[in-house]
Design an enzyme around this catalytic site. Structure first.
Site, PDB file in Angstrom:
ATOM      1  N   LYS A  13     154.490 -43.380  -9.007  1.00 45.92           N
ATOM      2  CA  LYS A  13     154.145 -44.173 -10.199  1.00 45.92           C
ATOM      3  C   LYS A  13     155.138 -43.909 -11.337  1.00 45.92           C
ATOM      4  O   LYS A  13     155.644 -44.834 -11.954  1.00 45.92           O
ATOM      5  CB  LYS A  13     152.730 -43.824 -10.706  1.00 45.92           C
ATOM      6  CG  LYS A  13     151.629 -44.036  -9.702  1.00 45.92           C
ATOM      7  CD  LYS A  13     150.264 -43.681 -10.289  1.00 45.92           C
ATOM      8  CE  LYS A  13     150.116 -42.218 -10.674  1.00 45.92           C
ATOM      9  NZ  LYS A  13     150.217 -41.282  -9.535  1.00 45.92           N
ATOM     10  N   ARG A  88     142.271 -43.554 -14.817  1.00 47.16           N
ATOM     11  CA  ARG A  88     142.085 -42.791 -13.586  1.00 47.16           C
ATOM     12  C   ARG A  88     140.621 -42.749 -13.178  1.00 47.16           C
ATOM     13  O   ARG A  88     140.295 -42.163 -12.156  1.00 47.16           O
ATOM     14  CB  ARG A  88     142.573 -41.358 -13.804  1.00 47.16           C
ATOM     15  CG  ARG A  88     143.932 -41.069 -13.211  1.00 47.16           C
ATOM     16  CD  ARG A  88     144.247 -39.616 -13.505  1.00 47.16           C
ATOM     17  NE  ARG A  88     145.203 -39.042 -12.608  1.00 47.16           N
ATOM     18  CZ  ARG A  88     146.493 -38.908 -12.890  1.00 47.16           C
ATOM     19  NH1 ARG A  88     146.988 -39.364 -14.012  1.00 47.16           N
ATOM     20  NH2 ARG A  88     147.283 -38.316 -12.038  1.00 47.16           N
ATOM     21  N   ARG A 127     158.831 -32.279  -5.215  1.00 48.12           N
ATOM     22  CA  ARG A 127     159.051 -32.733  -6.602  1.00 48.12           C
ATOM     23  C   ARG A 127     159.473 -31.554  -7.476  1.00 48.12           C
ATOM     24  O   ARG A 127     158.919 -30.483  -7.399  1.00 48.12           O
ATOM     25  CB  ARG A 127     157.758 -33.348  -7.157  1.00 48.12           C
ATOM     26  CG  ARG A 127     157.863 -33.695  -8.646  1.00 48.12           C
ATOM     27  CD  ARG A 127     156.894 -34.751  -9.086  1.00 48.12           C
ATOM     28  NE  ARG A 127     155.508 -34.334  -9.008  1.00 48.12           N
ATOM     29  CZ  ARG A 127     154.482 -35.144  -9.305  1.00 48.12           C
ATOM     30  NH1 ARG A 127     154.711 -36.390  -9.683  1.00 48.12           N
ATOM     31  NH2 ARG A 127     153.252 -34.709  -9.210  1.00 48.12           N
ATOM     32  N   ARG A 160     156.038 -27.869 -10.535  1.00 47.26           N
ATOM     33  CA  ARG A 160     154.870 -27.847 -11.417  1.00 47.26           C
ATOM     34  C   ARG A 160     153.753 -27.014 -10.793  1.00 47.26           C
ATOM     35  O   ARG A 160     153.541 -27.100  -9.588  1.00 47.26           O
ATOM     36  CB  ARG A 160     154.366 -29.282 -11.630  1.00 47.26           C
ATOM     37  CG  ARG A 160     154.900 -29.950 -12.879  1.00 47.26           C
ATOM     38  CD  ARG A 160     154.692 -31.436 -12.881  1.00 47.26           C
ATOM     39  NE  ARG A 160     153.314 -31.865 -12.633  1.00 47.26           N
ATOM     40  CZ  ARG A 160     152.931 -33.141 -12.563  1.00 47.26           C
ATOM     41  NH1 ARG A 160     153.820 -34.100 -12.731  1.00 47.26           N
ATOM     42  NH2 ARG A 160     151.688 -33.465 -12.331  1.00 47.26           N
ATOM     43  N   ARG A 171     143.798 -32.341  -5.788  1.00 50.43           N
ATOM     44  CA  ARG A 171     144.090 -33.551  -6.557  1.00 50.43           C
ATOM     45  C   ARG A 171     143.939 -34.805  -5.703  1.00 50.43           C
ATOM     46  O   ARG A 171     143.522 -35.848  -6.199  1.00 50.43           O
ATOM     47  CB  ARG A 171     145.504 -33.466  -7.150  1.00 50.43           C
ATOM     48  CG  ARG A 171     145.577 -32.429  -8.263  1.00 50.43           C
ATOM     49  CD  ARG A 171     147.004 -32.099  -8.616  1.00 50.43           C
ATOM     50  NE  ARG A 171     147.664 -33.206  -9.264  1.00 50.43           N
ATOM     51  CZ  ARG A 171     148.983 -33.309  -9.389  1.00 50.43           C
ATOM     52  NH1 ARG A 171     149.764 -32.378  -8.875  1.00 50.43           N
ATOM     53  NH2 ARG A 171     149.507 -34.339  -9.998  1.00 50.43           N
TER      54      ARG A 171
HETATM   55  P1  ADP Z   1     153.659 -39.962  -9.462  1.00 48.35           P
HETATM   56  O1  ADP Z   1     154.079 -40.300 -10.856  1.00 48.35           O
HETATM   57  O2  ADP Z   1     152.911 -41.052  -8.776  1.00 48.35           O
HETATM   58  O3  ADP Z   1     152.935 -38.650  -9.387  1.00 48.35           O
HETATM   59  P2  ADP Z   1     156.507 -39.440  -8.977  1.00 48.35           P
HETATM   60  O4  ADP Z   1     157.181 -40.659  -9.472  1.00 48.35           O
HETATM   61  O5  ADP Z   1     156.600 -38.221  -9.814  1.00 48.35           O
HETATM   62  O6  ADP Z   1     154.970 -39.768  -8.585  1.00 48.35           O
HETATM   63  O7  ADP Z   1     157.083 -39.133  -7.511  1.00 48.35           O
HETATM   64  C1  ADP Z   1     156.653 -37.999  -6.764  1.00 48.35           C
HETATM   65  C2  ADP Z   1     157.878 -37.360  -6.077  1.00 48.35           C
HETATM   66  O8  ADP Z   1     158.341 -38.209  -5.041  1.00 48.35           O
HETATM   67  C3  ADP Z   1     159.051 -37.132  -7.007  1.00 48.35           C
HETATM   68  O9  ADP Z   1     159.703 -35.948  -6.629  1.00 48.35           O
HETATM   69  C4  ADP Z   1     159.943 -38.356  -6.778  1.00 48.35           C
HETATM   70  O10 ADP Z   1     161.310 -38.053  -7.001  1.00 48.35           O
HETATM   71  C5  ADP Z   1     159.667 -38.670  -5.308  1.00 48.35           C
HETATM   72  N1  ADP Z   1     159.641 -40.120  -5.021  1.00 48.35           N
HETATM   73  C6  ADP Z   1     159.200 -41.133  -5.810  1.00 48.35           C
HETATM   74  N2  ADP Z   1     159.320 -42.329  -5.194  1.00 48.35           N
HETATM   75  C7  ADP Z   1     159.836 -42.072  -3.964  1.00 48.35           C
HETATM   76  C8  ADP Z   1     160.197 -42.893  -2.822  1.00 48.35           C
HETATM   77  N3  ADP Z   1     160.025 -44.231  -2.841  1.00 48.35           N
HETATM   78  N4  ADP Z   1     160.688 -42.276  -1.745  1.00 48.35           N
HETATM   79  C9  ADP Z   1     160.845 -40.932  -1.701  1.00 48.35           C
HETATM   80  N5  ADP Z   1     160.537 -40.099  -2.726  1.00 48.35           N
HETATM   81  C10 ADP Z   1     160.038 -40.650  -3.843  1.00 48.35           C
HETATM   82  P1  ADP Z   2     150.832 -37.261 -11.133  1.00 52.55           P
HETATM   83  O1  ADP Z   2     151.999 -37.998 -11.701  1.00 52.55           O
HETATM   84  O2  ADP Z   2     151.246 -36.275 -10.118  1.00 52.55           O
HETATM   85  O3  ADP Z   2     149.753 -38.163 -10.645  1.00 52.55           O
HETATM   86  P2  ADP Z   2     150.133 -36.794 -13.864  1.00 52.55           P
HETATM   87  O4  ADP Z   2     151.331 -36.256 -14.526  1.00 52.55           O
HETATM   88  O5  ADP Z   2     149.839 -38.221 -14.015  1.00 52.55           O
HETATM   89  O6  ADP Z   2     150.226 -36.415 -12.318  1.00 52.55           O
HETATM   90  O7  ADP Z   2     148.852 -35.988 -14.304  1.00 52.55           O
HETATM   91  C1  ADP Z   2     148.809 -34.579 -14.245  1.00 52.55           C
HETATM   92  C2  ADP Z   2     147.392 -34.122 -14.576  1.00 52.55           C
HETATM   93  O8  ADP Z   2     147.060 -34.522 -15.919  1.00 52.55           O
HETATM   94  C3  ADP Z   2     146.290 -34.730 -13.716  1.00 52.55           C
HETATM   95  O9  ADP Z   2     146.087 -34.022 -12.501  1.00 52.55           O
HETATM   96  C4  ADP Z   2     145.089 -34.610 -14.657  1.00 52.55           C
HETATM   97  O10 ADP Z   2     144.593 -33.292 -14.708  1.00 52.55           O
HETATM   98  C5  ADP Z   2     145.706 -34.909 -16.012  1.00 52.55           C
HETATM   99  N1  ADP Z   2     145.620 -36.357 -16.350  1.00 52.55           N
HETATM  100  C6  ADP Z   2     146.659 -37.207 -16.525  1.00 52.55           C
HETATM  101  N2  ADP Z   2     146.220 -38.450 -16.829  1.00 52.55           N
HETATM  102  C7  ADP Z   2     144.857 -38.377 -16.842  1.00 52.55           C
HETATM  103  C8  ADP Z   2     143.816 -39.311 -17.064  1.00 52.55           C
HETATM  104  N3  ADP Z   2     144.074 -40.605 -17.334  1.00 52.55           N
HETATM  105  N4  ADP Z   2     142.542 -38.860 -16.988  1.00 52.55           N
HETATM  106  C9  ADP Z   2     142.250 -37.584 -16.720  1.00 52.55           C
HETATM  107  N5  ADP Z   2     143.189 -36.653 -16.484  1.00 52.55           N
HETATM  108  C10 ADP Z   2     144.485 -37.024 -16.545  1.00 52.55           C
END
Ligand code: ADP
Ligand code: ADP
Ligand code: ZN
Length: 214
Positions: A13, A88, A127, A160, A171
């Protein structure tokens, strides 16, 4: 253009939201980034949020909703925005819809980045996040030029705390239970768009651009 990114943690995302924000010149609003900035700055909100984040749990709705509703009413959001990591939960979605309805507005697209759980563990294990600017990399799929060093700001990269395997499983469970119901919620509203998130980053981006239109 008002866009929501849906998908499991690690689905990509944030990666896509940054690219979309760049192309369409709208702000990228990540609630995870907002919380991490608050933790770094030692704010009250940061202290409260951290206790939940460290356990892989969601921060309570009441700590998130007002923050986002205020943020999307700022001047830079006039032409739209992309929300990454919010909503979420169903109550968060309802609170956003209610606030937007009061302004005569609504969400245009809910982009659902689909990635099976098996791939998620791999994505989050690899990541790496920059301690300085928060940029995200992946050991295998988005490596930095110099290992362990941010391409943008030169600071160090870390895994992280909440990307450690124990917390990732937690999660994912929280995602299936509390966030996945949003897919049906936005589908009913007719704005849900599914994207295959297992493709490479550029292919996922092109699929999203096709949905949003040039
Ligand atoms: P989210 O915001 O949904 O938690 P991220 O954008 O941080 O996800 O992506 C999670 C991990 O996967 C990061 O290390 C990112 O560089 C990698 N990643 C994101 N998109 C892709 C993809 N299409 N293919 C492979 N790795 C990806
Ligand atoms: P990821 O990109 O891996 O999905 P985020 O960076 O979006 O993780 O979120 C990290 C953490 O921050 C989540 O696991 C949660 O604890 C908190 N968080 C982020 N956005 C929200 C939300 N909209 N509601 C509740 N908790 C949140
Ligand atoms: Zn950096």
């Amino acid at each position: 253009m008002k866009i929501i990114m849906l998908g499991a943690p690690g689905a990509g995302k944030g990666t896509q939201a940054k690219k979309i924000a760049g192309k369409y010149e709208i702000p990228h609003i990540s609630t995870g980034d907002i919380f991490r900035a608050n933790i770094k700055n030692g704010t009250e909100l940061g202290k409260k949020a951290k206790t939940y984040m460290d356990q892989g749990l969601l921060v309570p709705d009441e700590l998130v909703c007002d923050l986002v509703v205020d943020r999307v009413q700022q001047k830079d959001c006039e032409r739209g925005y992309i929300l990454d990591g919010f909503p979420r939960t169903i109550p968060q979605a309802e609170s956003l819809d209610k606030a937007l309805a009061e302004l005569g507005e609504s969400v245009d697209f809910a982009i659902n980045v689909e990635v099976p759980d098996e791939n998620i563990v791999n994505r989050m294990g690899g990541r790496r996040a920059c301690v300085g600017c928060g940029a995200t990399y992946h050991l295998a799929y988005a490596p930095t030029k110099t290992e362990g060093i941010c391409d943008t700001c030169g600071k160090e990269l870390i895994l992280r705390d909440d990307d450690k395997p124990e917390t990732v499983q937690k999660r994912l469970g929280v995602y299936h239970e509390q966030t996945q119901p949003l897919i049906a919620y936005y589908s009913k509203k007719g704005i849900l768009k599914d994207v295959d998130g297992t493709m490479d980053m550029e292919a996922v981006f092109q699929a999203i651009v096709k949905i949003l239109g040039a």
